[in-house]
Design a protein around this motif. Structure first.
Motif, PDB file in Angstrom:
ATOM      1  N   ARG A  71      29.018  29.703  24.065  1.00 46.05           N
ATOM      2  CA  ARG A  71      30.453  29.589  24.397  1.00 46.05           C
ATOM      3  C   ARG A  71      30.705  28.415  25.335  1.00 46.05           C
ATOM      4  O   ARG A  71      31.639  27.636  25.141  1.00 46.05           O
ATOM      5  N   LEU A  72      29.882  28.300  26.374  1.00 49.38           N
ATOM      6  CA  LEU A  72      30.051  27.223  27.351  1.00 49.38           C
ATOM      7  C   LEU A  72      29.916  25.852  26.688  1.00 49.38           C
ATOM      8  O   LEU A  72      30.741  24.958  26.909  1.00 49.38           O
ATOM      9  N   LEU A  73      28.884  25.680  25.874  1.00 48.81           N
ATOM     10  CA  LEU A  73      28.679  24.384  25.228  1.00 48.81           C
ATOM     11  C   LEU A  73      29.793  24.068  24.234  1.00 48.81           C
ATOM     12  O   LEU A  73      30.240  22.923  24.143  1.00 48.81           O
ATOM     13  N   SER A  74      30.265  25.067  23.515  1.00 49.47           N
ATOM     14  CA  SER A  74      31.373  24.846  22.573  1.00 49.47           C
ATOM     15  C   SER A  74      32.630  24.400  23.320  1.00 49.47           C
ATOM     16  O   SER A  74      33.315  23.459  22.903  1.00 49.47           O
ATOM     17  N   GLU A  75      32.909  25.061  24.421  1.00 50.33           N
ATOM     18  CA  GLU A  75      34.076  24.704  25.231  1.00 50.33           C
ATOM     19  C   GLU A  75      33.925  23.287  25.797  1.00 50.33           C
ATOM     20  O   GLU A  75      34.874  22.494  25.796  1.00 50.33           O
ATOM     21  N   THR A  76      32.739  22.950  26.275  1.00 49.08           N
ATOM     22  CA  THR A  76      32.489  21.635  26.856  1.00 49.08           C
ATOM     23  C   THR A  76      32.644  20.534  25.807  1.00 49.08           C
ATOM     24  O   THR A  76      33.240  19.485  26.082  1.00 49.08           O
ATOM     25  N   ILE A  77      32.136  20.776  24.619  1.00 52.96           N
ATOM     26  CA  ILE A  77      32.274  19.790  23.542  1.00 52.96           C
ATOM     27  C   ILE A  77      33.748  19.522  23.260  1.00 52.96           C
ATOM     28  O   ILE A  77      34.177  18.371  23.132  1.00 52.96           O
ATOM     29  N   SER A  78      34.528  20.592  23.193  1.00 52.27           N
ATOM     30  CA  SER A  78      35.965  20.432  22.933  1.00 52.27           C
ATOM     31  C   SER A  78      36.647  19.654  24.059  1.00 52.27           C
ATOM     32  O   SER A  78      37.500  18.796  23.804  1.00 52.27           O
ATOM     33  N   GLN A  79      36.275  19.941  25.300  1.00 49.23           N
ATOM     34  CA  GLN A  79      36.876  19.245  26.441  1.00 49.23           C
ATOM     35  C   GLN A  79      36.539  17.753  26.430  1.00 49.23           C
ATOM     36  O   GLN A  79      37.388  16.929  26.756  1.00 49.23           O
ATOM     37  N   VAL A  80      35.318  17.416  26.053  1.00 51.17           N
ATOM     38  CA  VAL A  80      34.939  15.999  25.976  1.00 51.17           C
ATOM     39  C   VAL A  80      35.739  15.318  24.881  1.00 51.17           C
ATOM     40  O   VAL A  80      36.273  14.211  25.064  1.00 51.17           O
ATOM     41  N   ARG A  81      35.848  15.962  23.757  1.00 47.91           N
ATOM     42  CA  ARG A  81      36.567  15.359  22.629  1.00 47.91           C
ATOM     43  C   ARG A  81      38.054  15.165  22.944  1.00 47.91           C
ATOM     44  O   ARG A  81      38.673  14.218  22.464  1.00 47.91           O
ATOM     45  N   ARG A  82      38.618  16.049  23.753  1.00 47.90           N
ATOM     46  CA  ARG A  82      40.033  15.895  24.129  1.00 47.90           C
ATOM     47  C   ARG A  82      40.201  14.950  25.314  1.00 47.90           C
ATOM     48  O   ARG A  82      41.324  14.670  25.733  1.00 47.90           O
ATOM     49  N   GLY A  83      39.095  14.501  25.908  1.00 47.02           N
ATOM     50  CA  GLY A  83      39.174  13.602  27.050  1.00 47.02           C
ATOM     51  C   GLY A  83      39.509  14.322  28.346  1.00 47.02           C
ATOM     52  O   GLY A  83      39.928  13.695  29.311  1.00 47.02           O
ATOM     53  N   GLU A  84      39.311  15.618  28.395  1.00 47.49           N
ATOM     54  CA  GLU A  84      39.640  16.408  29.593  1.00 47.49           C
ATOM     55  C   GLU A  84      38.554  16.340  30.660  1.00 47.49           C
ATOM     56  O   GLU A  84      38.824  16.562  31.838  1.00 47.49           O
ATOM     57  N   ILE A  85      37.317  16.078  30.250  1.00 46.83           N
ATOM     58  CA  ILE A  85      36.238  15.969  31.238  1.00 46.83           C
ATOM     59  C   ILE A  85      35.416  14.717  30.968  1.00 46.83           C
ATOM     60  O   ILE A  85      35.378  14.204  29.854  1.00 46.83           O
ATOM     61  N   ASP A  86      34.766  14.260  31.999  1.00 48.89           N
ATOM     62  CA  ASP A  86      33.907  13.080  31.929  1.00 48.89           C
ATOM     63  C   ASP A  86      32.651  13.431  31.131  1.00 48.89           C
ATOM     64  O   ASP A  86      32.083  14.516  31.310  1.00 48.89           O
ATOM     65  N   PRO A  87      32.191  12.543  30.285  1.00 45.95           N
ATOM     66  CA  PRO A  87      30.950  12.810  29.544  1.00 45.95           C
ATOM     67  C   PRO A  87      29.750  13.088  30.455  1.00 45.95           C
ATOM     68  O   PRO A  87      28.828  13.795  30.058  1.00 45.95           O
ATOM     69  N   LYS A  88      29.772  12.560  31.671  1.00 45.45           N
ATOM     70  CA  LYS A  88      28.682  12.855  32.607  1.00 45.45           C
ATOM     71  C   LYS A  88      28.635  14.346  32.926  1.00 45.45           C
ATOM     72  O   LYS A  88      27.565  14.930  33.058  1.00 45.45           O
ATOM     73  N   VAL A  89      29.815  14.949  33.076  1.00 42.70           N
ATOM     74  CA  VAL A  89      29.875  16.396  33.339  1.00 42.70           C
ATOM     75  C   VAL A  89      29.322  17.148  32.126  1.00 42.70           C
ATOM     76  O   VAL A  89      28.559  18.108  32.260  1.00 42.70           O
ATOM     77  N   ALA A  90      29.689  16.688  30.939  1.00 42.44           N
ATOM     78  CA  ALA A  90      29.203  17.337  29.718  1.00 42.44           C
ATOM     79  C   ALA A  90      27.683  17.203  29.610  1.00 42.44           C
ATOM     80  O   ALA A  90      27.000  18.156  29.230  1.00 42.44           O
ATOM     81  N   ASN A  91      27.155  16.029  29.928  1.00 40.98           N
ATOM     82  CA  ASN A  91      25.704  15.835  29.879  1.00 40.98           C
ATOM     83  C   ASN A  91      24.997  16.766  30.860  1.00 40.98           C
ATOM     84  O   ASN A  91      23.974  17.368  30.535  1.00 40.98           O
ATOM     85  N   ALA A  92      25.532  16.868  32.059  1.00 40.13           N
ATOM     86  CA  ALA A  92      24.933  17.758  33.057  1.00 40.13           C
ATOM     87  C   ALA A  92      25.020  19.209  32.589  1.00 40.13           C
ATOM     88  O   ALA A  92      24.071  19.980  32.745  1.00 40.13           O
ATOM     89  N   THR A  93      26.144  19.579  31.990  1.00 38.14           N
ATOM     90  CA  THR A  93      26.309  20.942  31.475  1.00 38.14           C
ATOM     91  C   THR A  93      25.285  21.217  30.376  1.00 38.14           C
ATOM     92  O   THR A  93      24.668  22.286  30.348  1.00 38.14           O
ATOM     93  N   GLY A  94      25.105  20.253  29.482  1.00 40.05           N
ATOM     94  CA  GLY A  94      24.120  20.420  28.415  1.00 40.05           C
ATOM     95  C   GLY A  94      22.714  20.568  28.958  1.00 40.05           C
ATOM     96  O   GLY A  94      21.954  21.445  28.526  1.00 40.05           O
ATOM     97  N   TYR A  95      22.356  19.739  29.922  1.00 42.44           N
ATOM     98  CA  TYR A  95      21.020  19.809  30.507  1.00 42.44           C
ATOM     99  C   TYR A  95      20.804  21.150  31.209  1.00 42.44           C
ATOM    100  O   TYR A  95      19.788  21.824  31.005  1.00 42.44           O
ATOM    101  N   LEU A  96      21.768  21.538  32.037  1.00 39.70           N
ATOM    102  CA  LEU A  96      21.630  22.802  32.764  1.00 39.70           C
ATOM    103  C   LEU A  96      21.614  23.993  31.816  1.00 39.70           C
ATOM    104  O   LEU A  96      20.922  24.984  32.061  1.00 39.70           O
ATOM    105  N   SER A  97      22.337  23.886  30.711  1.00 43.39           N
ATOM    106  CA  SER A  97      22.311  24.957  29.714  1.00 43.39           C
ATOM    107  C   SER A  97      20.932  25.083  29.092  1.00 43.39           C
ATOM    108  O   SER A  97      20.444  26.188  28.848  1.00 43.39           O
ATOM    109  N   SER A  98      20.275  23.954  28.835  1.00 42.83           N
ATOM    110  CA  SER A  98      18.926  24.018  28.255  1.00 42.83           C
ATOM    111  C   SER A  98      17.940  24.636  29.244  1.00 42.83           C
ATOM    112  O   SER A  98      17.062  25.400  28.853  1.00 42.83           O
ATOM    113  N   VAL A  99      18.107  24.329  30.532  1.00 41.93           N
ATOM    114  CA  VAL A  99      17.250  24.938  31.552  1.00 41.93           C
ATOM    115  C   VAL A  99      17.492  26.448  31.588  1.00 41.93           C
ATOM    116  O   VAL A  99      16.550  27.244  31.655  1.00 41.93           O
TER     117      VAL A  99
END
Length: 190
Positions: A71-99
């Motif tokens: 759910r978190l990653l799906s939401e983050t992907i949508s936010q990046v695509r809409r330009g609502e969050i910085d891709p750096k935040v998305a990258n950090a979210t993806g990394y922390l999700s994998s951990v």
């Protein structure tokens, strides 16, 4: 063609900057340009030190299982695509999700190992009980007269000091009394 600066850097290597027009030194090595060089350094430092990319007042996310990570990653992907969050935040979210996923998998694996250890412990106890039962079954061998004796005593010689006579307590000393001879009796279990 631009001329290269003739100055030497602090580490002793030649400066690779372009010399100012009509001069043999670059902006940073020309003493007449010291004020402009300082301002250029300050400006360069400010442009490199951007503020950290953060989410605009987003609610806290509680991720406790794989479905939560999805759910978190799906939401983050949508936010990046809409330009609502910085891709750096998305990258950090993806990394922390994998951990987090590795930690969740490690917890599941630890529980599975613990369950297997418990199953092995129960199996060992069951095998030991079966061995005890088997040992007890081999210990007593019935005779034709209904009297039981130790299976191991069939292989022994009569004890002359005993008042019981032959093996298995046969008073005749194992002779022929119409019954089975001590050597002829076989244990029930083996």
């Amino acid at each position: 063609m631009k001329q290269q600066c003739q100055a030497t850097k602090a580490d002793g290597s030649p400066c690779r900057g372009s010399a100012l027009p009509g001069k043999s030194l670059c902006l940073f090595h020309d003493p007449a340009q010291a004020g402009k060089a300082k301002a250029a350094r300050r400006k360069g430092g400010k442009s490199r030190s951007r503020k950290a990319a953060v989410l605009p007042s987003a609610p806290d996310v509680k991720v406790e299982d794989v479905a939560g990570v999805v759910r978190l990653l799906s939401e983050t992907i949508s936010q990046v695509r809409r330009g609502e969050i910085d891709p750096k935040v998305a990258n950090a979210t993806g990394y922390l999700s994998s951990v987090l996923l590795r930690a969740l998998e490690g917890g599941v694996l630890a529980r599975e190992i613990e369950a297997q250890a418990e199953a092995m412990k129960a199996l060992r106890a069951e095998v030991e009980a079966m061995r005890r039962d088997q040992h007890l079954a081999k210990t007593v061998v019935p005779h034709a007269d209904g009297v039981g004796c130790s299976a191991n005593s069939h292989d022994q010689e009569p004890d002359p000091r005993s008042d019981r006579g032959g093996p298995c307590g046969d008073p005749s000393g194992g002779g022929d009394d119409g019954g089975p001879v001590a050597g002829d009796v076989t244990p029930l279990c083996g």
